[in-house]
Enzyme design. Structure first.
Site, PDB file in Angstrom:
ATOM      1  CE  LYS A  49     -15.644  -7.099 -19.805  1.00 35.05           C
ATOM      2  NZ  LYS A  49     -14.123  -7.189 -19.928  1.00 35.05           N
ATOM      3  CE1 TYR A 262     -10.961  -0.531 -24.322  1.00 35.11           C
ATOM      4  CE2 TYR A 262     -10.667  -0.718 -26.670  1.00 35.11           C
ATOM      5  CZ  TYR A 262     -11.045  -1.174 -25.907  1.00 35.11           C
ATOM      6  OH  TYR A 262     -11.244  -2.674 -25.422  1.00 35.11           O
ATOM      7  CE1 TYR A 288     -10.949  -2.723 -20.850  1.00 37.96           C
ATOM      8  CE2 TYR A 288     -10.091  -4.565 -22.284  1.00 37.96           C
ATOM      9  CZ  TYR A 288     -11.076  -3.417 -22.082  1.00 37.96           C
ATOM     10  OH  TYR A 288     -12.023  -3.518 -22.958  1.00 37.96           O
TER      11      TYR A 288
END
Ligand SMILES: *Cc1c(COP(=O)(O)O)cnc(C)c1O
Length: 332
Positions: A49, A262, A288
């Protein structure tokens, strides 16, 4: 591609290293695996990010914002890094957290949650899974504006055509490093979540004619649904930078490593996180990069790669949440 014409703040004053994972590759007995260490990007704790925020925060400052508003899951890396960028710029930051797993929000939790408080978040609003996150962020933005301030909404994961520029730039950085070090890769493995990383990277690889297949590993959605989400973003990113739109057949997404959903642990994820830690002393995360690496490992075992191939794993970070999720990766 000329990215110099986009406004940018610099949070990582260096290129992230590319490292050969010799002991890991040996343990797998497959191709040579390398990692691009985007977990070492700037801002607290690093991760992908940061690249997106260089462009998003520049846009926010350009528009006169004094408060960043963003959203994510309860252990969101994106929220941690948006808050970190706000701190660095002297802005305030408010977060909307989606409780995707009911009961999973604990204000005293460790990992990113601890960092939200440590970095001095202005306010956290927790909403149930499945909420309309954009609508929730708009509510917060109106609240901020009722105080006479100026809010800027950073979309979930920073994945719009502005944030994704960070990964167009990453592809260009990689190309330059490959030239500088005389390296070449046969495949690049990337994670595919909110999609800005995958979309931006693919636009960068395609637009620079690098001719390397980009393999996306989904962390939440089925391949069809993920591609439906990715392709409009790919088009808008390519249009924004003014380069050709990668054709549909370049968009590759594997969905068999998601497991139950998720953030839900899988055996492949556990093995991947432990193996990389114990062969290379590099930390992955459970949400992730652990699933992304489980995908790479499985493709090696299925004989997808030739033994002479060089495979680059884009390590997008996430280790700060590992301290919260320790029990889903190591038994007591
Ligand atoms: C957000 C995130 C991703 C996914 O990137 P997207 O651009 O949202 O697809 C991958 N790894 C880590 C560690 C992340 O925080």
């Amino acid at each position: 591609m000329n990215l110099g014409r986009f406004k940018r703040r610099i949070y990582t004053p260096y290129y992230t290293p590319i490292q050969e994972l010799k002991r890991f590759s040996e343990a797998l007995g497959g191709p040579k695996v390398f990692a691009k260490r985007d977990d070492l990007l700037g801002l607290s704790g690093g991760g992908n990010k940061t690249r997106k925020l260089e462009f998003l925060v520049a846009d926010a400052l350009d528009k006169g914002a004094d408060t960043l508003v963003t959203c994510g899951a309860v252990q969101s890396n994106h929220c941690r890094l948006t808050l970190a960028a706000a701190v660095k710029e002297g802005l305030k930051c408010r977060l909307v957290l989606e409780e995707r797993i009911p009961g999973s929000y604990d204000p005293n939790a460790s990992g990113n949650n601890f960092l939200f408080r440590m970095l001095g978040v202005e306010a956290i609003t927790v909403v149930p899974g499945g909420s309309d996150m954009m609508a929730e962020m708009k509510k917060i933005a109106r609240e901020v504006e009722s105080l006479g301030r100026q809010a800027y909404i950073v979309p979930g994961g920073g994945s719009n055509e502005i944030g994704s520029l960070g990964y167009v730039q990453c592809a260009q950085e990689l190309q330059q490093q490959m030239f500088d070090y005389g390296m070449d890769f046969d495949y690049i493995v990337v994670p595919s979540g909110s999609g800005g990383t995958h979309a931006g990277f693919l636009v960068g690889v395609y637009g620079n004619n690098m001719n390397i297949p980009v393999l996306g590993v989904s962390v939440s959605r089925s391949t069809d649904v993920q591609i439906e989400k990715l392709y409009p973003l790919i088009k808008s990113v390519a249009t924004h930078v003014g380069c050709p739109i990668p054709p549909m057949e370049k968009v590759i997404v594997y969905d068999e490593y998601v497991g139950e959903g998720y953030g839900r642990p899988t055996d492949g994820m556990k093995e991947a996180v432990q193996l990389l830690a114990q062969t290379e002393a590099i930390l992955l995360d459970t949400v992730y990069t652990g699933k992304q690496m489980a995908g790479l490992i499985d493709l090696v075992r299925k004989g997808f790669f030739k033994p002479t191939d060089k495979v680059l794993f884009l390590h997008t970070g996430g280790a700060p949440s590992l301290y919260h999720y320790s029990k889903s990766v190591l038994p007591d």
